[in-house]
Design an enzyme around this catalytic site. Structure first.
Site, PDB file in Angstrom:
ATOM      1  N   CYS A 162       0.838  -1.201   0.000  1.00 60.50           N
ATOM      2  CA  CYS A 162       0.000   0.000   0.000  1.00 60.50           C
ATOM      3  C   CYS A 162       0.874   1.252   0.000  1.00 60.50           C
ATOM      4  O   CYS A 162       1.692   1.444   0.904  1.00 60.50           O
ATOM      5  CB  CYS A 162      -0.927   0.007   1.208  1.00 60.50           C
ATOM      6  N   ASN A 184      -1.422  -2.972 -14.825  1.00 57.19           N
ATOM      7  CA  ASN A 184      -1.687  -2.879 -16.278  1.00 57.19           C
ATOM      8  C   ASN A 184      -2.749  -3.855 -16.761  1.00 57.19           C
ATOM      9  O   ASN A 184      -2.755  -4.217 -17.940  1.00 57.19           O
ATOM     10  CB  ASN A 184      -0.414  -3.105 -17.099  1.00 57.19           C
TER      11      ASN A 184
END
Length: 519
Positions: free
Chosen positions: A119, A221
């Site tokens: 994170c 992606n």
């Protein structure tokens, strides 16, 4: 497997499956994985994703400290069902024992425990967890090894890459050696987030894949099913994890783009079965309707969704979206592109109509930096045209006032019953003055008058917390006790004095008698 006195499972690492045995026999060799997403990968959403091809789901990220010590937080977090498997529960934290306590409470509800080491958000920096632990290898080694040794299920990790490729490889190998049984690598650095997200580098993931022997997932992606297969071929990983692409299209692993209202209705049906907070629901609908809500003509619809706080209101928004765009989907009407709020970044010239589920493509970091530079130049330009703001009546207002009005509009609207109750409410006034009386006052007085009454009439008012009578009685009892104790001390002192006088008299008499005998 034997439990010790503390309830921890001893010698767990010796009996549980690890590596590819765990990946194949417990998880079922999944290739399509739903990522852990804060307030977004809850049970209802996981069940929708499983319906459309997801083979493994992660829970939202949970704080280990809260999970271990807050019963309500833990009960809400452990919302699952028999069909919600395989499941991995993710924790964040920076203390090995704290994470272990949480993991021991969760291990009976999932197939593995994941540690969030990826994170990059500011809240992770403040809490000192996620990717902001990636430079503290001793601590991470202790956390992973502790969980590996003490849990009855495997421990997994999710990380981000370093700019240094060799350091990324050493990082992954350290986690593997510590006991990590499955590693997820996000192909972006800690600094790549928000407008500066950019493109994930799959070559780093491929380099790590060549150096470690445990199963691996890739992240980054993933906009469609074709990207999933391309990533599997390019990196050599065992599975691909999707987060943002999944939020915009929960059917991403089926390779289809269904109408957004279809996904929204199915999700709301699952919410009825597996309830969750309205903020989660609103967030999911905004993601599904992202391209539609970016259209100027849908501003009122967007406001209705933003202020909605009941299931009926969410269903109304979905029905309005469907009634407007379904004729175009069926070919009954010809669709003409509508004006969007920000043409430069409103989906980057969508390949599909806005009512179909499809990914959101961010502008490049270079374009973002260029926009920021233009804004800075405009800010110092003395000839710039200042932006004006107006209220509903057309009166010009300040920017600060405009923001305040927008915040009010975003607040959940009150029901008719709440509004009626507010209008019916009347304040009762003090019997002695014009101030409002205390709602729990026994004498129907305000606080000032009540205090005066209690002081002069020697009484108590529990409603105001004024306890004059009780305190006076307590003080009187203390004085009496202290006085009695003082008297007893005086009596004891008097007796001791008399005894002392008697002893001295006896001694003196004996001395006189002895003198007489000597003579």
């Amino acid at each position: 497997m034997v439990n010790n006195e503390n309830g921890e499972i001893a010698s767990a690492a010796c009996s549980k499956l690890s590596g590819y045995d765990f990946y194949q026999r417990i998880l079922g060799s999944p290739r399509y994985v739903v990522a852990p997403m804060v307030d977004q990968s809850e049970l209802a959403w996981r069940m929708l994703c499983r319906r459309y091809g997801a083979e493994l789901c992660y829970s939202p990220m949970y704080h280990a400290n809260l999970f271990a010590n807050d019963v309500k937080y833990r009960k809400d977090a452990l919302q699952t069902c028999a069909e919600d498997r395989p499941l991995i529960i993710q924790f964040c934290g920076n203390d090995s024992q704290q994470i272990l306590e949480a993991a021991l409470l969760a291990q009976g509800h999932c197939d593995a425990i994941d540690i969030n080491l990826g994170c990059p958000q500011a809240i992770a920096k403040r809490g000192h967890y996620g990717s902001f632990l990636q430079d503290e290898w001793e601590l991470l080694e202790k956390i992973v090894s502790t969980l590996h040794e003490k849990l009855s299920i495997p421990v997994t990790c999710k990380i981000r890459i370093f700019e240094d490729r060799e350091k990324t490889i050493r990082y992954a190998k350290m986690l593997e050696a510590a006991g990590c049984q499955l590693l997820t690598v996000h192909g972006r650095t800690r600094e790549q987030k928000g407008p500066l997200t950019g493109v994930a580098d799959w070559s780093y993931i491929r380099s790590v894949r060549k150096e470690i022997k445990i199963p691996m997932f890739a992240n980054g992606n993933i906009l469609g099913l074709e990207d999933v297969h391309r990533c599997l071929d390019t990196t050599g990983v065992d599975g691909v994890m999707s987060a943002e692409g999944n939020l915009h299209n929960p059917a991403i692993f089926r390779g289809i783009s269904p109408p957004v209202w279809q996904m929204a209705k199915e999700y709301l049906e699952l919410v009825n079965q597996y309830p969750c907070p309205t903020s989660y629901i609103r967030g999911h609908l905004f993601k599904l309707f992202h391209h539609i809500m970016n259209i100027n003509q849908n501003a009122e619809l967007r406001e209705q969704l933003a202020t909605g706080n009941q299931m009926e209101q969410f269903h109304q928004v979905v029905d309005k979206v469907q009634s407007k765009y379904e004729p175009y989907q069926k070919g009954e009407l010809i669709y003409t592109p509508e004006e969007t709020e920000s043409p430069s970044d409103s989906g980057q010239n969508l390949l599909l109509p806005p009512w179909l589920c499809q990914p959101y493509i961010r502008i490049s970091p270079e374009s973002h930096r260029q926009k920021i530079a233009e804004k800075e130049r405009d800010a110092i330009d003395p000839n710039r045209t200042k932006r004006q703001y107006f209220d509903k009546e057309g009166n010009e207002i300040s920017r600060k006032r405009m923001k305040k009005l927008r915040r009010r509009q975003r607040r959940p609207s009150k029901t008719e019953a709440q509004i009626q109750l507010r209008h019916e409410r009347r304040l009762a006034y003090c019997n002695e003055c014009s101030n409002p009386q205390g709602t729990k006052c026994e004498f129907h007085l305000c606080r000032v008058c009540c205090r005066d009454k209690c002081f002069t009439e020697n009484c108590d008012c529990p409603g105001h917390g004024i306890l004059i009578k009780s305190r006076r009685a307590k003080a009187k009892r203390y004085e009496e006790h202290h006085s009695n104790q003082h008297q007893e001390e005086n009596i004891d002192s008097g007796v001791a004095t008399e005894n002392l006088y008697f002893d001295s008299t006896v001694i003196n008499d004996g001395a006189v008698a002895a003198t007489d005998n000597t003579i």
